[in-house]
Design a protein around this motif. Sequence first.
Motif, mmCIF file in Angstrom:
data_model
loop_
_atom_site.group_PDB
_atom_site.id
_atom_site.type_symbol
_atom_site.label_atom_id
_atom_site.label_comp_id
_atom_site.label_asym_id
_atom_site.label_seq_id
_atom_site.Cartn_x
_atom_site.Cartn_y
_atom_site.Cartn_z
ATOM 1 N N GLU A 39 0.811 -1.223 0.000
ATOM 2 C CA GLU A 39 0.000 0.000 0.000
ATOM 3 C C GLU A 39 0.847 1.278 0.000
ATOM 4 O OE1 GLU A 39 -4.002 0.413 0.222
ATOM 5 O OE2 GLU A 39 -2.862 -0.688 -1.270
ATOM 6 N N LYS A 40 1.989 1.265 0.717
ATOM 7 C CA LYS A 40 2.849 2.456 0.692
ATOM 8 C C LYS A 40 3.512 2.622 -0.672
ATOM 9 C CE LYS A 40 4.127 3.738 5.392
ATOM 10 N NZ LYS A 40 5.266 4.005 6.308
ATOM 11 N N ARG A 42 2.012 1.828 -3.419
ATOM 12 C CA ARG A 42 0.925 2.304 -4.287
ATOM 13 C C ARG A 42 0.754 3.818 -4.210
ATOM 14 N NH1 ARG A 42 -4.153 3.760 -3.537
ATOM 15 N NH2 ARG A 42 -4.133 3.108 -1.340
ATOM 16 N N ILE A 43 0.820 4.381 -3.011
ATOM 17 C CA ILE A 43 0.553 5.821 -2.863
ATOM 18 C C ILE A 43 1.797 6.675 -3.076
ATOM 19 C CG2 ILE A 43 -1.327 5.340 -1.251
ATOM 20 C CD1 ILE A 43 0.547 6.417 0.987
ATOM 21 N N SER A 44 2.962 6.063 -3.145
ATOM 22 C CA SER A 44 4.196 6.843 -3.197
ATOM 23 C C SER A 44 4.355 7.555 -4.538
ATOM 24 C CB SER A 44 5.409 5.942 -2.955
ATOM 25 O OG SER A 44 5.601 5.071 -4.056
ATOM 26 N N GLY A 46 3.080 10.204 -5.761
ATOM 27 C CA GLY A 46 1.862 10.616 -6.440
ATOM 28 C C GLY A 46 1.259 9.513 -7.284
ATOM 29 N N GLY A 47 1.477 8.261 -6.852
ATOM 30 C CA GLY A 47 0.938 7.123 -7.587
ATOM 31 C C GLY A 47 1.863 6.591 -8.663
ATOM 32 N N ARG A 48 3.088 7.153 -8.728
ATOM 33 C CA ARG A 48 4.049 6.673 -9.737
ATOM 34 C C ARG A 48 5.302 6.065 -9.121
ATOM 35 N NH1 ARG A 48 3.884 10.708 -14.998
ATOM 36 N NH2 ARG A 48 1.692 10.322 -15.512
ATOM 37 N N CYS A 49 5.382 6.032 -7.821
ATOM 38 C CA CYS A 49 6.435 5.344 -7.062
ATOM 39 C C CYS A 49 7.844 5.819 -7.413
ATOM 40 C CB CYS A 49 6.354 3.830 -7.250
ATOM 41 S SG CYS A 49 7.493 2.929 -6.156
ATOM 42 N N SER A 105 2.160 3.599 -13.599
ATOM 43 C CA SER A 105 1.597 3.526 -12.248
ATOM 44 C C SER A 105 2.498 2.756 -11.297
ATOM 45 C CB SER A 105 0.224 2.845 -12.307
ATOM 46 O OG SER A 105 -0.232 2.503 -11.018
ATOM 47 N N SER A 106 2.462 3.156 -10.031
ATOM 48 C CA SER A 106 3.188 2.423 -8.996
ATOM 49 C C SER A 106 2.694 0.983 -8.859
ATOM 50 C CB SER A 106 3.035 3.140 -7.651
ATOM 51 O OG SER A 106 1.668 3.315 -7.328
ATOM 52 N N LYS A 107 1.490 0.716 -9.345
ATOM 53 C CA LYS A 107 0.968 -0.648 -9.288
ATOM 54 C C LYS A 107 1.826 -1.606 -10.104
ATOM 55 C CE LYS A 107 -3.817 0.830 -8.505
ATOM 56 N NZ LYS A 107 -5.203 0.844 -9.068
#
Length: 397
Positions: A39-40, A42-44, A46-49, A105-107
């Motif tokens: 989860e961290k 994912r949000i890091s 601005g969503g792009r890690c 995306s950080s995903k």
Amino acid sequence: MPPKPVNTLILGAGAAGLMAAAHAGPDTLVIDHAKAPGEKIRISGGGRCNFTNLHAGPDNFLSENPHFAKSALSRYTQWDFIDLVDRHGIAWHEKTLGQLFCDGSSKEIIAMLLDEMRPADLWLNTSIDEIAHDGSRFRVALTRQGKPVTVHARNLVVATGGKSIPKMGATGLGYRIAEQFGHALTETRPALVPLTFDETTKEVFRPLSGVSLPIRTRCNGVGFDEALLFTHRGLSGPAILQISSYWREGDAISLHLRPDLDLYTALRDRRAEKGGKALATVLSDYLPRALVTQMAEAWELSGNLADQSDTALQRLCDRITDWQVTPTSSEGYRTAEVTLGGVSTQEVSSRTMESQNQPGLYLIGEVMDVTGWLGGYNFQWAWASGAAAGRAIAAQR
């Protein structure tokens, strides 16, 4: 339900835990209380890690033992992680100061780590009730999706993070586990966090909320050239987040506005050309107008530029390039990106991250007293410490 035996149980499906699972080999189980892994991550960014930094090295980390991080960081470098990202076809770019972000995306980073950790199992919505060691293995009582289950493990990896961002479930559990097995803790405090001020200073800053400019900030002999952001609570932006790790209550911080500019020379040259302009008007060519308006009022700036002697200009520039402000506190763990301090490095192997008090116990990531700068450094520590523990476990086989 009979106990589930595994070789390795990893507590925490964040950056460090997933990386450890990717290296620990088969018969590994990763658990997390959250509904989704990473989860961290994912949000890091601005969503792009912001997944690492080109300049990552031991000098970018804080610890009571500044040498501790060297071993892990040298054996799993930023280049190793970049190679992993490239092999998975994830596009990335450098933003500023060596900071690397996903184009998408950080995903994608989370999906990469989940792919790398196969065939390890992942249990989500799982909480920890009790941990014990019977002399040969760890016995961990869990509640998984509302049902009790016990796991027996030869190795236990603590990758539960720190106290930062409690709304995401951060509790400091890893510190309690470490203490249970005889480990000391260093002082923990919010880091990479906005700083707050007394009401009088807030009144000055509040009209500036949203104003940003490049500065050099200094405190306790350390400085950073980054952006400053005024907020309705105080000061934020990368420059403030960086210096917050070095600031302590009662310390003043120095703000050098526009360090990229020789302001004194610029004002003196303008005085020769257009000395009839108001001082505040000319300053607004170099600093945000709203900030100059507040300065003019607070510092009683008046008159035309031509009215200012060299001495007066130098005095003004000295004030602008060494603006001393004293925060009263920070916004705390609620908005802190990481936790400073943690499990003392004294009784943990810097090469394997294994406890010297309890064989088979590994402590990795943010739970340790290793804290990176802003800009991908803390992720690099997660990758490096996770890889160190995972490889040490795999080498036992």
